[in-house]
Design a protein around this motif. Structure first.
Motif, PDB file in Angstrom:
ATOM      1  N   PRO A   1      -3.289-100.482  -9.741  1.00 20.82           N
ATOM      2  CA  PRO A   1      -2.306 -99.458  -8.758  1.00 20.82           C
ATOM      3  C   PRO A   1      -2.589 -97.877  -9.266  1.00 20.82           C
ATOM      4  N   LEU A   2      -2.974 -97.675 -10.599  1.00 18.35           N
ATOM      5  CA  LEU A   2      -3.036 -96.267 -10.957  1.00 18.35           C
ATOM      6  C   LEU A   2      -4.494 -95.856 -10.424  1.00 18.35           C
ATOM      7  N   PHE A   3      -5.313 -96.592 -10.285  1.00 21.31           N
ATOM      8  CA  PHE A   3      -6.489 -96.101  -9.686  1.00 21.31           C
ATOM      9  C   PHE A   3      -6.405 -95.806  -8.205  1.00 21.31           C
ATOM     10  N   THR A   4      -5.378 -96.598  -7.425  1.00 22.81           N
ATOM     11  CA  THR A   4      -5.197 -96.463  -6.126  1.00 22.81           C
ATOM     12  C   THR A   4      -4.288 -95.050  -5.959  1.00 22.81           C
ATOM     13  N   GLU A   5      -3.386 -94.494  -6.767  1.00 21.29           N
ATOM     14  CA  GLU A   5      -2.821 -93.614  -6.690  1.00 21.29           C
ATOM     15  C   GLU A   5      -3.561 -92.284  -7.181  1.00 21.29           C
ATOM     16  N   LEU A   6      -4.613 -92.397  -7.838  1.00 21.86           N
ATOM     17  CA  LEU A   6      -5.399 -91.345  -8.338  1.00 21.86           C
ATOM     18  C   LEU A   6      -6.421 -90.623  -7.050  1.00 21.86           C
ATOM     19  N   LYS A   7      -6.171 -91.363  -5.889  1.00 20.75           N
ATOM     20  CA  LYS A   7      -6.734 -90.479  -4.731  1.00 20.75           C
ATOM     21  C   LYS A   7      -5.714 -89.611  -4.192  1.00 20.75           C
ATOM     22  N   ASN A   8      -4.370 -89.643  -4.603  1.00 22.38           N
ATOM     23  CA  ASN A   8      -3.372 -88.764  -4.171  1.00 22.38           C
ATOM     24  C   ASN A   8      -3.245 -87.546  -5.117  1.00 22.38           C
ATOM     25  N   VAL A   9      -3.783 -87.656  -5.963  1.00 20.83           N
ATOM     26  CA  VAL A   9      -3.853 -86.675  -6.906  1.00 20.83           C
ATOM     27  C   VAL A   9      -4.592 -85.362  -6.858  1.00 20.83           C
ATOM     28  N   PRO A  10      -4.034 -84.119  -6.688  1.00 23.85           N
ATOM     29  CA  PRO A  10      -4.654 -82.752  -6.476  1.00 23.85           C
ATOM     30  C   PRO A  10      -6.005 -82.809  -7.208  1.00 23.85           C
ATOM     31  N   ASN A  11      -6.972 -82.319  -6.482  1.00 17.32           N
ATOM     32  CA  ASN A  11      -8.323 -82.271  -7.051  1.00 17.32           C
ATOM     33  C   ASN A  11      -8.736 -81.819  -8.393  1.00 17.32           C
ATOM     34  N   GLU A  12      -7.704 -80.671  -8.554  1.00 19.66           N
ATOM     35  CA  GLU A  12      -8.059 -80.188 -10.000  1.00 19.66           C
ATOM     36  C   GLU A  12      -7.452 -81.012 -11.046  1.00 19.66           C
ATOM     37  N   ASP A  13      -6.579 -81.949 -10.917  1.00 24.85           N
ATOM     38  CA  ASP A  13      -5.755 -82.805 -11.733  1.00 24.85           C
ATOM     39  C   ASP A  13      -6.526 -84.128 -12.065  1.00 24.85           C
TER      40      ASP A  13
ATOM     41  N   GLN B   1      -6.956 -89.996 -18.604  1.00 24.24           N
ATOM     42  CA  GLN B   1      -5.688 -90.773 -19.154  1.00 24.24           C
ATOM     43  C   GLN B   1      -5.530 -92.417 -18.803  1.00 24.24           C
ATOM     44  N   ILE B   2      -6.033 -92.555 -17.601  1.00 20.51           N
ATOM     45  CA  ILE B   2      -6.006 -93.815 -17.412  1.00 20.51           C
ATOM     46  C   ILE B   2      -7.205 -94.763 -17.920  1.00 20.51           C
ATOM     47  N   ASN B   3      -8.154 -94.144 -18.059  1.00 21.60           N
ATOM     48  CA  ASN B   3      -9.454 -94.931 -18.861  1.00 21.60           C
ATOM     49  C   ASN B   3      -8.753 -95.095 -20.373  1.00 21.60           C
ATOM     50  N   GLU B   4      -8.245 -93.965 -20.872  1.00 20.29           N
ATOM     51  CA  GLU B   4      -7.393 -94.173 -22.401  1.00 20.29           C
ATOM     52  C   GLU B   4      -6.666 -95.261 -22.574  1.00 20.29           C
ATOM     53  N   LEU B   5      -5.680 -95.340 -21.469  1.00 22.88           N
ATOM     54  CA  LEU B   5      -4.767 -96.437 -21.466  1.00 22.88           C
ATOM     55  C   LEU B   5      -5.622 -97.808 -21.428  1.00 22.88           C
ATOM     56  N   LYS B   6      -6.503 -97.895 -20.499  1.00 22.57           N
ATOM     57  CA  LYS B   6      -7.171 -99.242 -20.524  1.00 22.57           C
ATOM     58  C   LYS B   6      -7.967 -99.643 -21.922  1.00 22.57           C
ATOM     59  N   ASN B   7      -8.518 -98.447 -22.433  1.00 25.67           N
ATOM     60  CA  ASN B   7      -9.389 -99.016 -23.790  1.00 25.67           C
ATOM     61  C   ASN B   7      -8.296 -99.134 -24.829  1.00 25.67           C
ATOM     62  N   ALA B   8      -6.893 -98.532 -24.728  1.00 31.41           N
ATOM     63  CA  ALA B   8      -6.041 -99.011 -25.773  1.00 31.41           C
ATOM     64  C   ALA B   8      -5.566-100.440 -25.475  1.00 31.41           C
ATOM     65  N   ALA B   9      -5.482-100.469 -24.532  1.00 33.61           N
ATOM     66  CA  ALA B   9      -5.021-102.246 -24.080  1.00 33.61           C
ATOM     67  C   ALA B   9      -6.218-103.096 -24.404  1.00 33.61           C
ATOM     68  N   GLN B  10      -7.359-102.762 -24.248  1.00 36.70           N
ATOM     69  CA  GLN B  10      -8.507-103.499 -25.006  1.00 36.70           C
ATOM     70  C   GLN B  10      -8.619-103.653 -26.463  1.00 36.70           C
ATOM     71  N   THR B  11      -8.327-102.621 -26.826  1.00 34.95           N
ATOM     72  CA  THR B  11      -8.175-102.496 -28.566  1.00 34.95           C
ATOM     73  C   THR B  11      -7.315-103.389 -29.069  1.00 34.95           C
ATOM     74  N   VAL B  12      -5.945-103.314 -28.380  1.00 32.71           N
ATOM     75  CA  VAL B  12      -4.826-104.138 -28.905  1.00 32.71           C
ATOM     76  C   VAL B  12      -5.187-105.545 -28.794  1.00 32.71           C
ATOM     77  N   PHE B  13      -5.689-105.808 -27.708  1.00 30.83           N
ATOM     78  CA  PHE B  13      -5.989-107.475 -27.226  1.00 30.83           C
ATOM     79  C   PHE B  13      -7.012-107.677 -28.423  1.00 30.83           C
ATOM     80  N   ASP B  14      -8.059-107.195 -28.723  1.00 31.45           N
ATOM     81  CA  ASP B  14      -9.147-107.625 -29.510  1.00 31.45           C
ATOM     82  C   ASP B  14      -8.529-107.590 -31.048  1.00 31.45           C
ATOM     83  N   LYS B  15      -7.831-106.536 -31.131  1.00 31.07           N
ATOM     84  CA  LYS B  15      -7.362-106.823 -32.754  1.00 31.07           C
ATOM     85  C   LYS B  15      -6.314-107.979 -33.043  1.00 31.07           C
ATOM     86  N   PHE B  16      -5.515-108.219 -31.930  1.00 31.04           N
ATOM     87  CA  PHE B  16      -4.646-109.501 -32.005  1.00 31.04           C
ATOM     88  C   PHE B  16      -5.468-110.871 -31.809  1.00 31.04           C
ATOM     89  N   LYS B  17      -6.571-110.991 -31.152  1.00 34.66           N
ATOM     90  CA  LYS B  17      -7.266-111.874 -31.036  1.00 34.66           C
ATOM     91  C   LYS B  17      -7.890-112.324 -32.245  1.00 34.66           C
TER      92      LYS B  17
END
Length: 343
Positions: free
Chosen positions: A42-54, A61-77
């Protein structure tokens, strides 16, 4: 800070603080943050409504969140996988390489098939010693004193004090023991290894394997013998197999016959295997001599019977087309592994 950035920060905090102690919790984490319907979409869907300059900043920030989730998953796996291995008992005696699956020896394959055929018509299986005395190996089977089978050129004799012993030359000795210890009706086959003092070649060996059959009852006839042999031949070589009986001589049977089957290679038409006769010899047989019955204390006036004997190597040669008897005892894995699917 915008609403979408607040959501990103909250989810990032949840990613970093979610307790993961087992595989079930890890799977729940994966579904929520990395699954096909994860909470980041849903964050990627909301990104369309964010002003162009932001948009660029929020997208990072969304990509960093996704990468952080993947890192945590790999670590505990990895962590949970290592813990599982540590808990497993390791058998250090197991071989480092897998063992190759073996194969049944062709002689064993044919031996079992022969036994199976005769068991279907009521024959039991009997066995006996390979070192025999003169009585069971010769005299009880009506071998005259001057018979050539008693000569050293055919028999391996064994020193056993004053008694003359020999490696059995046929499994008929087992039949003698069965007759001595049983009362008719008798219906048995005797498979086993036998020995002959012969030169080793592609067609002969100093030891080989036999199956001999014995049937004793009231009113047993030569027709019963012929029908039994025909049943065996058709079960072993196919329903279209034919047999023929040729007059022969054996000390322990009268009358005696050699049995041929129609060639399994050319179907009786003639080839180099059957020497263009269309027939292959498989066994010897005959009606039990009255002297043999009397030697075993069986009344030949009340009972009659027949006997037959065949070489297992001979049957295996016809089934598998092996043209050298020496191959059976050389333990060559290249030869033996051909018979994996034979059983």
């Amino acid at each position: 800070m915008s609403d979408i950035q607040n959501k990103i920060e909250q989810l990032l905090n949840e990613v970093n603080t979610t307790p993961i102690q087992d595989a079930s919790a890890l799977e729940t984490f994966r579904i929520k943050f990395l699954g096909s319907k994860n909470c980041l979409k849903p964050l990627f869907t909301e990104l369309k409504n964010v002003p162009n300059e932001d948009k660029k900043k929020v997208g990072l920030q969304i990509n960093e969140l996704k990468n952080a989730a993947q890192t945590v998953f790999d670590k505990f796996k990895d962590q949970l996988s290592n813990e599982t291995v540590d808990k497993e008992e390791i058998d250090f005696s197991r071989p480092g390489e897998p063992n190759t699956i073996g194969a049944r020896h062709p002689i064993s394959v044919i031996r079992k098939e022969i036994i199976s055929i005769f068991e279907r018509i009521g024959y039991g299986v009997s066995e006996g010693p390979e070192v025999e005395d003169d009585w069971h190996n010769f005299s009880a089977l009506n071998f005259p004193e001057e018979h050539p089978a008693r000569d050293m050129q055919d028999t391996f004799f064994v020193e056993a004090g004053d008694e003359e012993m020999a490696l059995r030359t046929h499994t008929s000795s087992v039949q003698v023991r069965v007759m001595e210890n049983s009362k008719p009706p008798i219906r048995t086959i005797s498979p086993g290894r036998v020995y002959r003092n012969e030169a080793i070649s592609a067609r002969a060996h100093c030891f080989f394997h036999q199956v001999e059959g014995l049937f004793i009852d009231k009113d047993v006839s030569f027709a019963d013998l012929k029908q039994t042999i025909l049943f065996f031949a058709q079960e072993m070589f196919g329903k279209k197999t034919q047999i023929r009986l040729r007059p022969s001589y054996f000390p322990f049977t009268e009358p005696s016959a050699e049995v041929d089957v129609s060639c399994t290679i050319c179907s009786g038409k003639g080839c180099n295997v059957c020497k263009y006769t269309g027939w292959l010899e498989i066994l010897g047989c005959g009606m039990i001599d009255p002297n043999v019955l009397e030697a075993a204390n069986i009344d030949p006036k009340e009972y009659s019977g027949f006997a037959f004997g065949m070489g297992i190597e001979r049957i295996a040669q016809l089934k598998f087309r092996v043209n050298d008897l020496r191959l059976y005892s050389e333990n060559d894995v290249r030869f033996l592994k051909q018979f994996k699917s034979a059983f």
